[in-house]
Design a protein around this motif. Sequence first.
Motif, PDB file in Angstrom:
ATOM      1  N   GLY A   1      21.635  12.352 -13.843  1.00  0.00           N
ATOM      2  CA  GLY A   1      21.038  12.118 -15.140  1.00  0.00           C
ATOM      3  C   GLY A   1      21.786  12.483 -16.392  1.00  0.00           C
ATOM      4  O   GLY A   1      21.190  12.511 -17.472  1.00  0.00           O
TER       5      GLY A   1
ATOM      6  N   LEU B   1      17.578  15.286 -11.939  1.00  0.00           N
ATOM      7  CA  LEU B   1      17.364  14.703 -13.273  1.00  0.00           C
ATOM      8  C   LEU B   1      16.032  15.159 -13.862  1.00  0.00           C
ATOM      9  O   LEU B   1      15.971  15.593 -15.027  1.00  0.00           O
TER      10      LEU B   1
ATOM     11  N   THR C   1      11.271   8.115 -13.676  1.00  0.00           N
ATOM     12  CA  THR C   1      12.257   7.824 -12.627  1.00  0.00           C
ATOM     13  C   THR C   1      11.630   7.021 -11.500  1.00  0.00           C
ATOM     14  O   THR C   1      10.411   7.085 -11.273  1.00  0.00           O
TER      15      THR C   1
END
Length: 221
Positions: free
Chosen positions: A58, A84, A99
């Motif tokens: 990320g 992330l 995500t």
Amino acid sequence: MAHGERGLAADQWRHWQETYSAHPGMYGSRPSAPARHAAEAFRAAGAAKVLELGAGHGRDALHFAREGFTVHATDFSATALDQLRHAARVEGLGDRITTSVHDVREPLPLADDSTEAVFAHMLLCMALSTPDIRALVDEVRRVLRPGGVFVYTVRHTGDAHYEAGTGHGDDIYEHGGFAIHFFSRRLVDDLAEGWCLADVHAFEEGELPRRLWRVTQTLPR
């Protein structure tokens, strides 16, 4: 997908899972140079929402969020996306980043015309066949709104690892456990058919160094 391609894809999934587990945050926290370029291009186009493909742990998704964009980050490694989400919470950016675990050989998990910008740093040049890559670019076209911007980077046939290591056909070579599809300029141009191709920028990254192209193209209005 042929049996050999399925086997290579499964091997690469295991390799990336193990790599992210063994080396959390392996690419560091600073955004890549292509992500900094992309943020400027997305802002100039008036984009507010960004889809990042192959986001890894990320570093670039976090940069887009810091720059004020709403980000949907995908990767086929759940381990990377866990990292992330943790980093986003630590930075107070959890409300800007969503995500999805996703294999780009499958349709993108977004509706038609639902995003304004797409970014993919060294995702298209992973162990994807040329038909896989063409299908993915078609999916990017589907989810982008007219006038949307697509920025991607790929290693190309001028790279030192091209034709080195284990060959898998279709300009895919495996070196050090990582399988890469090295792009020709013809492939870049073919993928830009029906788009407005703004720029193909050559640059280098890493210690080898890896030789890449940064491609910026826009969906016509």
